[in-house]
Design a protein around this motif. Structure first.
Motif, PDB file in Angstrom:
ATOM      1  N   ILE A   1      41.330  58.854  45.643  1.00  0.00           N
ATOM      2  CA  ILE A   1      40.834  57.653  44.952  1.00  0.00           C
ATOM      3  C   ILE A   1      41.994  57.059  44.160  1.00  0.00           C
ATOM      4  CG2 ILE A   1      39.170  56.745  43.300  1.00  0.00           C
ATOM      5  CD1 ILE A   1      37.514  59.317  43.836  1.00  0.00           C
ATOM      6  N   TYR A   2      42.245  55.782  44.356  1.00  0.00           N
ATOM      7  CA  TYR A   2      43.337  55.125  43.645  1.00  0.00           C
ATOM      8  C   TYR A   2      42.808  53.894  42.920  1.00  0.00           C
ATOM      9  CZ  TYR A   2      47.674  52.648  42.655  1.00  0.00           C
ATOM     10  OH  TYR A   2      48.695  51.986  42.018  1.00  0.00           O
ATOM     11  N   VAL A   3      43.126  53.812  41.630  1.00  0.00           N
ATOM     12  CA  VAL A   3      42.742  52.647  40.819  1.00  0.00           C
ATOM     13  C   VAL A   3      44.015  51.873  40.487  1.00  0.00           C
ATOM     14  CG1 VAL A   3      41.669  51.844  38.696  1.00  0.00           C
ATOM     15  CG2 VAL A   3      40.778  53.885  39.834  1.00  0.00           C
ATOM     16  N   PRO A   4      44.213  50.697  41.078  1.00  0.00           N
ATOM     17  CA  PRO A   4      45.444  49.937  40.831  1.00  0.00           C
ATOM     18  C   PRO A   4      45.428  49.230  39.485  1.00  0.00           C
ATOM     19  CG  PRO A   4      44.001  48.727  42.301  1.00  0.00           C
ATOM     20  CD  PRO A   4      43.324  50.048  42.042  1.00  0.00           C
ATOM     21  N   ASN A   5      46.578  48.682  39.131  1.00  0.00           N
ATOM     22  CA  ASN A   5      46.667  47.857  37.932  1.00  0.00           C
ATOM     23  C   ASN A   5      45.812  46.608  38.090  1.00  0.00           C
ATOM     24  OD1 ASN A   5      48.437  49.119  36.058  1.00  0.00           O
ATOM     25  ND2 ASN A   5      50.155  48.669  37.405  1.00  0.00           N
ATOM     26  N   ALA A   6      45.216  46.188  37.001  1.00  0.00           N
ATOM     27  CA  ALA A   6      44.489  44.917  37.011  1.00  0.00           C
ATOM     28  C   ALA A   6      45.495  43.772  36.943  1.00  0.00           C
ATOM     29  CB  ALA A   6      43.539  44.838  35.820  1.00  0.00           C
TER      30      ALA A   6
ATOM     31  N   ASN B   1      41.843  57.308  33.023  1.00  0.00           N
ATOM     32  CA  ASN B   1      42.227  57.942  31.764  1.00  0.00           C
ATOM     33  C   ASN B   1      42.735  59.367  31.942  1.00  0.00           C
ATOM     34  OD1 ASN B   1      41.642  55.839  29.769  1.00  0.00           O
ATOM     35  ND2 ASN B   1      39.529  56.061  30.442  1.00  0.00           N
ATOM     36  N   SER B   2      42.243  60.082  32.962  1.00  0.00           N
ATOM     37  CA  SER B   2      42.681  61.469  33.189  1.00  0.00           C
ATOM     38  C   SER B   2      42.871  61.696  34.683  1.00  0.00           C
ATOM     39  CB  SER B   2      41.651  62.457  32.626  1.00  0.00           C
ATOM     40  OG  SER B   2      41.490  62.304  31.239  1.00  0.00           O
ATOM     41  N   PRO B   3      43.974  61.210  35.262  1.00  0.00           N
ATOM     42  CA  PRO B   3      44.207  61.426  36.691  1.00  0.00           C
ATOM     43  C   PRO B   3      44.422  62.898  36.998  1.00  0.00           C
ATOM     44  CG  PRO B   3      46.164  60.520  35.639  1.00  0.00           C
ATOM     45  CD  PRO B   3      45.071  60.483  34.605  1.00  0.00           C
ATOM     46  N   GLY B   4      44.166  63.283  38.245  1.00  0.00           N
ATOM     47  CA  GLY B   4      44.377  64.676  38.631  1.00  0.00           C
ATOM     48  C   GLY B   4      43.637  65.026  39.899  1.00  0.00           C
TER      49      GLY B   4
ATOM     50  N   LEU C   1      31.842  51.135  30.231  1.00  0.00           N
ATOM     51  CA  LEU C   1      32.093  51.862  31.475  1.00  0.00           C
ATOM     52  C   LEU C   1      31.635  53.306  31.385  1.00  0.00           C
ATOM     53  CD1 LEU C   1      33.331  52.161  34.265  1.00  0.00           C
ATOM     54  CD2 LEU C   1      35.523  52.622  33.179  1.00  0.00           C
ATOM     55  N   THR C   2      31.957  53.997  30.279  1.00  0.00           N
ATOM     56  CA  THR C   2      31.596  55.405  30.153  1.00  0.00           C
ATOM     57  C   THR C   2      30.089  55.594  30.220  1.00  0.00           C
ATOM     58  OG1 THR C   2      33.543  55.822  28.800  1.00  0.00           O
ATOM     59  CG2 THR C   2      31.780  57.446  28.707  1.00  0.00           C
ATOM     60  N   THR C   3      29.338  54.762  29.464  1.00  0.00           N
ATOM     61  CA  THR C   3      27.884  54.874  29.464  1.00  0.00           C
ATOM     62  C   THR C   3      27.303  54.534  30.826  1.00  0.00           C
ATOM     63  OG1 THR C   3      27.837  54.264  27.134  1.00  0.00           O
ATOM     64  CG2 THR C   3      25.773  54.071  28.350  1.00  0.00           C
TER      65      THR C   3
ATOM     66  N   GLY D   1      36.996  57.677  33.497  1.00  0.00           N
ATOM     67  CA  GLY D   1      36.777  56.250  33.693  1.00  0.00           C
ATOM     68  C   GLY D   1      38.078  55.491  33.869  1.00  0.00           C
ATOM     69  N   ILE D   2      37.957  54.199  34.092  1.00  0.00           N
ATOM     70  CA  ILE D   2      39.111  53.334  34.312  1.00  0.00           C
ATOM     71  C   ILE D   2      39.821  53.046  32.982  1.00  0.00           C
ATOM     72  CG2 ILE D   2      39.827  51.034  35.084  1.00  0.00           C
ATOM     73  CD1 ILE D   2      37.554  51.095  37.068  1.00  0.00           C
ATOM     74  N   ALA D   3      41.144  53.132  33.003  1.00  0.00           N
ATOM     75  CA  ALA D   3      41.940  52.810  31.821  1.00  0.00           C
ATOM     76  C   ALA D   3      41.877  51.305  31.558  1.00  0.00           C
ATOM     77  CB  ALA D   3      43.384  53.264  32.025  1.00  0.00           C
ATOM     78  N   PRO D   4      42.185  50.876  30.323  1.00  0.00           N
ATOM     79  CA  PRO D   4      42.128  49.440  30.006  1.00  0.00           C
ATOM     80  C   PRO D   4      42.975  48.570  30.931  1.00  0.00           C
ATOM     81  CG  PRO D   4      42.310  50.728  28.001  1.00  0.00           C
ATOM     82  CD  PRO D   4      42.473  51.695  29.135  1.00  0.00           C
TER      83      PRO D   4
END
Length: 276
Positions: free
Chosen positions: A194-199, A123-126, A14-16, A145-148
């Motif tokens: 922007i909101y990233v929910p739990n998988a 990984n770093s919300p804000g 994801l990072t790359t 990026g998105i946390a695991p």
């Protein structure tokens, strides 16, 4: 297990993938990007006039969107870009017979007016202060990026002029896939969230190469879910994939799955053994 994001014929972390995409945006999407930063309340600016050092001013845009300009007094500049604001000030100097052929330069020294929030499983919300055209994927890269435990389903909430909010969902896989070519760049605006929910999670048992639990971080059908588990073994029956799904009342339903059926959070897929 590290998730893989395809770009063309290759697959990256994801990072790359985000870094590659953000680099490409510099040249590939300039035609669709906002042209320049729009000045707003709270921004700090520096105004200079060629040959007139005494007219230099460093001011902050007020809550009303105005600034104090030497000789001209209060001027409204919020909603303009730096070039348009400078041109307006030059015109006022000339119209007021203060200067002839005024050459004004305006520079935003501190960006404060346009802010987006990045929340959920990153990984770093804000809060991210926009310093120029910024895409959704660039903001996601800024947040690490998105946390695991995060989903690849991104939710963008945007305030509208009528006081309501617009909610749009995006698939990160599609946004990172260059071959798709039809996914427009999503440019952020002041007030966006922007909101990233739990998988979600699903389980595979039976005649597959790698039974176990897998993240449901993007829409998957039964065929795709089985591929995540390494695919059926040689002993598996293609026509005997069962799905055990919990209903709203807490009961468990047993369903016969078709290859294109969608997998739901909590599903248990069981691949039966062929009798022949």
């Amino acid at each position: 297990m590290m998730r893989c994001y395809p770009i063309g014929r290759f697959c990256f972390s994801l990072t790359t993938a985000l870094l590659l995409l953000c680099s490409a945006l510099v040249w590939a999407e300039t035609s669709t990007a906002p042209r320049s930063y729009v000045i707003g309340s709270g921004d700090e600016i520096r105004i200079t006039v060629f040959g007139q050092q005494e007219l230099t001013a460093e001011v902050q845009v007020s809550a009303a969107g105005t600034v104090q300009v030497p000789l001209l007094g209060t001027l409204a500049i919020a909603g303009k870009n730096a070039a348009d604001a400078a041109q307006m000030i030059a015109g006022r100097y000339e119209a007021g017979n203060f200067l002839k052929n005024a050459q004004v330069n305006l520079l935003v020294t501190k960006y404060r007016s346009q802010v987006v929030a990045i929340l959920g499983r990153v990984n770093s919300p804000g809060r991210l202060v926009l310093e120029g055209p910024t895409s959704l994927t660039q903001a996601l890269a800024w947040a690490g990026g998105i946390a695991p435990s995060g989903s690849e389903r991104l939710i963008l909430t945007r305030p509208l002029a009528n006081g309501r909010q617009e909610r749009t969902e995006y698939d990160l896989q599609q946004m990172l896939n260059y071959d798709a070519g039809q996914q427009p760049t999503v440019w952020l605006r002041d007030g966006d969230t922007i909101y990233v929910p739990n998988a979600g999670r699903f389980y595979i048992n039976g005649e597959v190469h790698s039974p176990g639990m897998y993240p449901l971080d993007r829409p998957l059908n039964i065929r795709q879910a089985l591929s995540a588990g390494g695919g059926p073994t040689a002993r598996a029956s293609d026509s005997k994939v069962k799905v055990f799904r919990q209903a709203a009342d807490g009961s468990v339903q047993e369903l016969t799955a078709k290859p294109n059926d969608q997998v739901m959070d909590g599903d248990v897929l069981v691949v039966r053994e062929s009798l022949f």
